[in-house]
Design an enzyme around this catalytic site. Structure first.
Site, PDB file in Angstrom:
ATOM      1  N   CYS A 167       6.964 107.684 103.241  1.00 29.41           N
ATOM      2  CA  CYS A 167       7.601 107.136 102.130  1.00 29.41           C
ATOM      3  C   CYS A 167       6.082 108.231 100.854  1.00 29.41           C
ATOM      4  O   CYS A 167       5.467 108.143 100.415  1.00 29.41           O
ATOM      5  CB  CYS A 167       8.082 106.780 101.209  1.00 29.41           C
ATOM      6  SG  CYS A 167       8.989 105.994 101.890  1.00 29.41           S
ATOM      7  N   ALA A 168       5.319 109.468 102.195  1.00 27.44           N
ATOM      8  CA  ALA A 168       3.869 109.851 101.761  1.00 27.44           C
ATOM      9  C   ALA A 168       3.631 110.646 100.793  1.00 27.44           C
ATOM     10  O   ALA A 168       2.748 111.113 100.480  1.00 27.44           O
ATOM     11  CB  ALA A 168       3.030 110.251 103.474  1.00 27.44           C
TER      12      ALA A 168
ATOM     13  N   PRO B  51       3.511 113.400  97.207  1.00 26.88           N
ATOM     14  CA  PRO B  51       3.405 114.178  97.733  1.00 26.88           C
ATOM     15  C   PRO B  51       1.603 114.267  98.582  1.00 26.88           C
ATOM     16  O   PRO B  51       1.083 114.834  98.329  1.00 26.88           O
ATOM     17  CB  PRO B  51       2.428 114.620  96.420  1.00 26.88           C
ATOM     18  CG  PRO B  51       3.097 113.272  95.471  1.00 26.88           C
ATOM     19  CD  PRO B  51       3.936 112.637  95.807  1.00 26.88           C
ATOM     20  N   GLY B  52       1.505 113.030  98.037  1.00 26.80           N
ATOM     21  CA  GLY B  52       0.551 112.641  99.560  1.00 26.80           C
ATOM     22  C   GLY B  52      -0.491 111.833  99.462  1.00 26.80           C
ATOM     23  O   GLY B  52      -2.025 112.006  99.795  1.00 26.80           O
TER      24      GLY B  52
ATOM     25  N   LYS C 128      -1.997 108.664  98.755  1.00 30.34           N
ATOM     26  CA  LYS C 128      -2.260 107.793  99.503  1.00 30.34           C
ATOM     27  C   LYS C 128      -2.708 108.496 101.111  1.00 30.34           C
ATOM     28  O   LYS C 128      -3.662 107.898 102.228  1.00 30.34           O
ATOM     29  CB  LYS C 128      -1.186 106.529  99.440  1.00 30.34           C
ATOM     30  CG  LYS C 128      -1.302 105.671  98.358  1.00 30.34           C
ATOM     31  CD  LYS C 128       0.018 105.088  97.866  1.00 30.34           C
ATOM     32  CE  LYS C 128       0.189 104.899  96.337  1.00 30.34           C
ATOM     33  NZ  LYS C 128       1.189 105.643  95.782  1.00 30.34           N
TER      34      LYS C 128
ATOM     35  N   ASP D 251       7.650 111.550 105.086  1.00 29.56           N
ATOM     36  CA  ASP D 251       8.843 111.419 104.281  1.00 29.56           C
ATOM     37  C   ASP D 251      10.099 112.615 104.644  1.00 29.56           C
ATOM     38  O   ASP D 251      10.356 113.303 104.776  1.00 29.56           O
ATOM     39  CB  ASP D 251       8.077 112.421 102.763  1.00 29.56           C
ATOM     40  CG  ASP D 251       8.094 111.713 101.287  1.00 29.56           C
ATOM     41  OD1 ASP D 251       7.520 111.250 100.795  1.00 29.56           O
ATOM     42  OD2 ASP D 251       9.708 112.056 101.047  1.00 29.56           O
TER      43      ASP D 251
ATOM     44  N   CYS E 118       5.560 101.240  92.877  1.00 22.22           N
ATOM     45  CA  CYS E 118       5.062 101.400  91.451  1.00 22.22           C
ATOM     46  C   CYS E 118       6.654 101.051  90.500  1.00 22.22           C
ATOM     47  O   CYS E 118       6.592 101.985  89.177  1.00 22.22           O
ATOM     48  CB  CYS E 118       4.958 103.000  91.172  1.00 22.22           C
ATOM     49  SG  CYS E 118       5.555 103.839  91.435  1.00 22.22           S
TER      50      CYS E 118
END
Ligand SMILES: C[S@@+](CC[C@H](N)C(=O)[O-])C[C@H]1O[C@@H](n2cnc3c(N)ncnc32)[C@H](O)[C@@H]1O
Length: 435
Positions: free
Chosen positions: A251-252, A254-255, A257, A272, A367
């Protein structure tokens, strides 16, 4: 926190297109999930002058940040609900009057003009005029935190965190947030903070109240940093990456992390299921000169069998913790969403666990402010997977505020725990046993 001066449209003549764009944007934001984000990149908005575009955006954000009390004030003055378009015109009119402080005659007459411009709202011109004038005579209280969130969410936060904390969380709904940046080289934070007139935060982010297009800020074109909320920057740091370790970011996109993991020296695989969002991730990698293998797949049934030193699952969730930048999430989220997303999170949590090598680390984060998506997920996971145990976060680790550290060593990051605010997050670090 300092608030930028609300922009005004270039002239009365230019005001109508700007207000019409605001109306479309508000309608999009309240009619579907991610509608605000989609509306902000809509060609109709791009066709406006930069000044009118900024005004339309500022007016919609001001409306969304005070939607609860605005609606209460309107409902008290309108007996039978008018058509949706009229409701949006009234909401925008109220925000102009009481948030942007537009002079009453200009705010009311421009709202009436907006009603006049469409056949659905034309018959309600008189109502728009009468209701907004009545509001100017008896201005509503738009600041009461208890009215800023939808009642069902406010009740949830009260039962999860207590009345005082719920009030402190909700008070931030009305605040325009600063912008936080994560740096490729965290040692550069003091220098960047000085260039942007911002401050270097304990977790390595730089916080600035500067406004405008970030693409023009120092260091952007060179790829030295990316926009990432200070709370969102904490989970990846909990993996304590050593150069050369392998890391999987599920679940990366828009990136944000993924970029942190790559900047820390990991060999990253970023998965993703959304191809368009992965494109944004690839663009971010390219701009920053960082590398990761990208995979478009459902993380729950990705067929690859590699095991990783570090796995990060930033699971899809109700996103109620992101209300400072996305106040629309509060109104788009529905009570049933939490339970249905919790089922998705449990499935992805198990899939993430499969990818951790014996002795490796797993960070689970969301989040969301809703315990079923955070603490509840962890408790159920630990029951299902005895080979994992919480590896407690140390006091001050990754710059996490002291108030966010729970007795079990996981983080419940509440928006008011950091002065000036941050996103609401839950994060837990787990270690897989060696056998
Ligand atoms: C909270 S966002 C991730 C934000 C990202 N980690 C970052 O830091 O920029 C959640 C992401 O999960 C993705 N997603 C949702 N369900 C998924 C699934 N079953 N498999 C893979 N990705 C999924 C969405 O496309 C979305 O990009």
């Amino acid at each position: 926190m300092s608030q930028s001066e609300p922009p005004t449209p270039s002239s009365d003549a230019a005001g109508l297109p700007a207000r019409a764009a605001a109306l479309d944007l508000l309608t999009a934001a309240l009619s579907r999930r991610a509608g605000l984000e989609e509306g902000l990149s809509h060609p109709a908005l791009a066709a406006l002058s930069p000044r009118d575009r900024a005004f339309a955006r500022a007016l919609v954000m001001a409306t969304l940040r005070r939607l609860g009390p605005i609606d209460q004030a309107l409902q008290a003055r309108v007996q039978k609900p008018p058509p949706d378009r009229v409701v949006q015109i009234l909401r925008l009119g109220a925000a102009q009057l009481f948030v942007l402080q537009t002079p009453a005659h200009a705010a009311v007459s421009s709202a009436v003009d907006l009603a006049q411009a469409h056949k659905q709202s034309r018959p309600f011109k008189g109502l728009v005029n009468a209701v907004l004038r009545a509001l100017t005579r008896e201005p509503p209280d738009l600041a009461d935190p208890e009215r800023l969130a939808p009642p069902w969410l406010y009740a949830r936060w009260t039962s999860a965190y207590g009345a005082e904390q719920a009030r402190a969380i909700a008070a931030l709904i009305a605040e325009e947030p600063a912008t936080d940046l994560s740096l490729k080289d965290p040692a550069e934070a003091p220098k960047l903070a000085a260039e942007l007139g911002g401050e270097a935060l304990a977790g390595g982010s730089v916080r600035t109240t500067r406004r405008g297009d970030v693409a023009g800020w120092p260091g952007f074109a060179e790829g030295g940093w990316w926009v990432q909320d200070a709370a969102a920057a904490i989970p990846a740091q909990l993996l304590q990456i050593q150069p050369g370790q392998t890391a999987l970011d599920l679940c990366a996109a828009p990136g944000g992390k993924t970029l942190q993991l790559a900047a820390a020296g990991a060999e990253v695989v970023a998965v993703d299921r959304s191809a368009p969002r992965l494109k944004r991730l690839s663009a971010n990698l390219q701009r920053t000169g960082l590398a990761a293998e990208t995979v478009a797949a459902d993380a729950g049934d990705w067929k690859d069998r590699r095991a990783f030193d570090a796995v990060l699952l930033d699971a899809p969730c109700s996103a109620t913790g992101t209300f400072r930048r996305h106040p629309d999430v509060l109104w788009a989220a529905k009570p049933g969403d939490v339970a249905s997303l919790a089922a998705v999170q449990a499935r992805l949590f198990d899939a993430a666990a499969e990818r951790v090598r014996p002795g490796g680390r797993l960070v689970y984060c969301v989040c969301s402010l809703e315990p079923e998506e955070g603490e509840g997920q962890l408790a159920a996971f630990l029951q299902r997977r005895p080979e994992f145990a919480v590896e407690p976060v140390a006091a001050g680790e990754a710059g996490a505020p002291e108030a966010s550290l729970r007795p079990d060593g996981t983080l419940r990051l509440l928006p008011h725990h950091l002065p000036g605010g941050m996103d609401g997050f839950y994060a837990a670090r787990l270690k897989r046993s060696r056998d």
